[in-house]
Design an enzyme around this catalytic site. Structure first.
Site, PDB file in Angstrom:
ATOM      1  N   ASN A 218       0.852  -1.187   0.000  1.00  0.00           N
ATOM      2  CA  ASN A 218       0.000   0.000   0.000  1.00  0.00           C
ATOM      3  C   ASN A 218       0.890   1.241   0.000  1.00  0.00           C
ATOM      4  O   ASN A 218       2.126   1.131  -0.012  1.00  0.00           O
ATOM      5  CB  ASN A 218      -0.952  -0.005   1.207  1.00  0.00           C
ATOM      6  CG  ASN A 218      -0.212  -0.087   2.525  1.00  0.00           C
ATOM      7  OD1 ASN A 218       0.569   0.789   2.880  1.00  0.00           O
ATOM      8  ND2 ASN A 218      -0.452  -1.163   3.276  1.00  0.00           N
ATOM      9  N   LYS A 295       9.601 -16.636 -10.413  1.00  0.00           N
ATOM     10  CA  LYS A 295       8.929 -15.494 -11.010  1.00  0.00           C
ATOM     11  C   LYS A 295       7.811 -15.954 -11.940  1.00  0.00           C
ATOM     12  O   LYS A 295       7.998 -16.829 -12.781  1.00  0.00           O
ATOM     13  CB  LYS A 295       9.931 -14.641 -11.786  1.00  0.00           C
ATOM     14  CG  LYS A 295       9.299 -13.428 -12.451  1.00  0.00           C
ATOM     15  CD  LYS A 295      10.327 -12.642 -13.260  1.00  0.00           C
ATOM     16  CE  LYS A 295       9.645 -11.488 -13.993  1.00  0.00           C
ATOM     17  NZ  LYS A 295      10.613 -10.735 -14.827  1.00  0.00           N
ATOM     18  N   ASP A 312      -4.758 -10.395  12.506  1.00  0.00           N
ATOM     19  CA  ASP A 312      -5.259  -9.088  12.921  1.00  0.00           C
ATOM     20  C   ASP A 312      -4.436  -8.639  14.128  1.00  0.00           C
ATOM     21  O   ASP A 312      -4.725  -8.999  15.272  1.00  0.00           O
ATOM     22  CB  ASP A 312      -6.747  -9.188  13.274  1.00  0.00           C
ATOM     23  CG  ASP A 312      -7.396  -7.823  13.462  1.00  0.00           C
ATOM     24  OD1 ASP A 312      -6.695  -6.906  13.933  1.00  0.00           O
ATOM     25  OD2 ASP A 312      -8.586  -7.687  13.129  1.00  0.00           O
ATOM     26  N   ILE A 313      -3.400  -7.855  13.876  1.00  0.00           N
ATOM     27  CA  ILE A 313      -2.437  -7.517  14.924  1.00  0.00           C
ATOM     28  C   ILE A 313      -3.068  -6.632  15.990  1.00  0.00           C
ATOM     29  O   ILE A 313      -2.880  -6.852  17.191  1.00  0.00           O
ATOM     30  CB  ILE A 313      -1.202  -6.841  14.309  1.00  0.00           C
ATOM     31  CG1 ILE A 313      -0.561  -7.768  13.258  1.00  0.00           C
ATOM     32  CG2 ILE A 313      -0.189  -6.500  15.392  1.00  0.00           C
ATOM     33  CD1 ILE A 313       0.581  -7.133  12.488  1.00  0.00           C
ATOM     34  N   PHE A 330      -5.157   2.853  14.326  1.00  0.00           N
ATOM     35  CA  PHE A 330      -5.330   3.876  13.296  1.00  0.00           C
ATOM     36  C   PHE A 330      -6.258   3.332  12.215  1.00  0.00           C
ATOM     37  O   PHE A 330      -6.281   2.130  11.943  1.00  0.00           O
ATOM     38  CB  PHE A 330      -3.991   4.272  12.684  1.00  0.00           C
ATOM     39  CG  PHE A 330      -3.298   5.389  13.420  1.00  0.00           C
ATOM     40  CD1 PHE A 330      -3.032   6.595  12.801  1.00  0.00           C
ATOM     41  CD2 PHE A 330      -2.921   5.230  14.748  1.00  0.00           C
ATOM     42  CE1 PHE A 330      -2.418   7.629  13.481  1.00  0.00           C
ATOM     43  CE2 PHE A 330      -2.299   6.248  15.443  1.00  0.00           C
ATOM     44  CZ  PHE A 330      -2.047   7.459  14.798  1.00  0.00           C
TER      45      PHE A 330
END
Length: 404
Positions: A218, A295, A312-313, A330
């Site tokens: 991301n 690859k 899910d930390i 956050f």
């Protein structure tokens, strides 16, 4: 620069010590290796010397070194002694105080903390003698990690595998952080507000491999998380920063643990606990792909990726047995920011959710406008430079931790 003495025991898992040395050097840790006689059957002194860029020690009977009492110097020059892999034989000798080679003599002569990462057959790990030895070592103050569970070289399955090098590195960094001297307080009394407090911060993105050269990621730059870590350190906190891949310098006074994937971040976070507060700023990938070994080549049709959910930390920290007093998550949203953040706080079990709208350039930008969602309601801040957001948030965290 922090220094470790790495003792490599004689087991098939010794090959992982090479990767551990590489990761430690990448993290800025000075490594000196001691290779047991058994260890030389699995890795060579030349390999460890090349990776560590240091001499490798193998024998107690080196005339030059021992004329200068080398084993005493080695045992006390490092900040931490790490035994990986720690075989059943090494654990037994450590527990009994036997000193019949260089490695065990170093362990008996040291005045520094010791961390052991076991690796052995499942039946050896579960044997009453090994369990007794581990209990004795822990009572003596040695940190003994739990081995991983899985298939083994002997063909059996169960607990006994050496923890992955990334997990050992996280434990090393946590041990080094706990032995680090406290930062001197600045002239202003403001710099002591979090003195004696340990705050865990996560920052940056995670990279989830698709194949050896591609990954899912991301746009997180890590700037906000790094600014928060720096602001907390300025208030006197001992800060452990678990960071995904970013191009940012480590803030002054902060212990940094580098990871790549969500699973590596989860392991590093668990290793960093306990903490007084956890500020989970990282943009963790929700999904990971079943990565190809080679690859992926372009074909007539796009490849189909098989995705699995990542740990899910935030939820794990908020509901775990070593839950910090304050858990801050956050939420990066592109619509219905407060609504989604409010639902996330309840779903994850966090005390606060700090939400912001990332539909613009916020993830890579220099400023941020946030909403703090708590059980009492929503507090919205005007757009500020990320450093100013961090300073205000650190003060708010200090306020919360000082309320008994």
């Amino acid at each position: 620069m922090k220094r470790i003495l790495l003792i490599v025991g004689g087991g098939i898992a010794a090959y992982k010590a090479c990767e551990l040395v590489r990761l430690c050097r990448k993290a800025g840790i000075h490594v000196t290796c001691v290779l047991t006689e058994g260890g030389t059957h699995f890795v060579t002194p030349m390999t460890l010397a090349a990776l560590s860029e240091n001499q490798v020690y193998t024998t107690l009977w080196d005339l030059k070194d021992e004329a200068e009492m080398g084993h005493i110097q080695l045992s006390r020059q490092a900040d931490l002694i790490v035994v990986a892999p720690a075989t059943a034989d090494l654990l037994a000798k450590m527990a009994a105080g036997i000193a019949d080679d260089l490695a065990t003599t170093l362990l008996l002569a040291t005045d520094k903390p010791v961390l052991a990462a076991p690796a052995m057959n499942v039946r050896m790990w579960q044997h009453a003698a090994t369990r007794r030895n581990v209990a004795q070592l822990r009572a003596d103050g040695v940190t003994v990690l739990e081995p991983d569970e899985g298939p083994m070289a002997c063909g059996e399955y169960g607990p006994g595998r050496l923890p992955e090098p990334e997990a050992i590195l996280a434990a090393i960094q946590q041990a080094l952080a706990s032995t680090a001297p406290s930062l001197p307080p600045p002239a202003s009394g403001r710099g002591t507000r979090l003195a004696g407090k340990h705050v865990l911060v996560t920052a940056g993105p995670t990279h989830e491999p698709i194949d050896p050269v591609r990954y899912i990621a991301n746009r997180s730059s890590g700037r906000q998380g790094y600014a928060i870590a720096e602001a907390l350190a300025r208030l006197g906190a001992r800060v452990t920063l678990v960071s995904g891949p970013v191009a940012l310098p480590t803030p002054a006074g902060v212990t940094r643990v580098d990871v790549e994937t969500a699973r590596e971040m989860a392991q590093a976070v668990e290793a960093a606990l306990p903490a007084d507060a956890a500020v989970m700023v990282a943009a963790v990938g929700d999904w990971r792909a079943e990565a190809a070994d080679q690859k992926i080549k372009k074909g007539d049709a796009p490849p189909v990726l098989s995705l699995s959910e990542n740990p899910d930390i935030l939820a794990a920290v908020a509901s775990g047995p070593r839950r910090p007093r304050l858990v801050v998550g956050f939420a990066a949203e592109t619509e219905k920011v407060i609504e989604h953040a409010t639902a996330k706080r309840t779903r994850k079990g966090a005390d606060w959710i700090v939400a912001n709208d990332v539909s613009g350039d916020v993830m890579g930008g220099a400023s941020n406008a946030i909403h703090i969602v708590t059980a009492a309601g929503v507090e919205s801040w005007e757009r500020l430079p990320k450093a100013d957001v961090a300073t205000r948030l650190a003060e708010r965290i200090a306020d919360a931790l000082q309320v008994d």
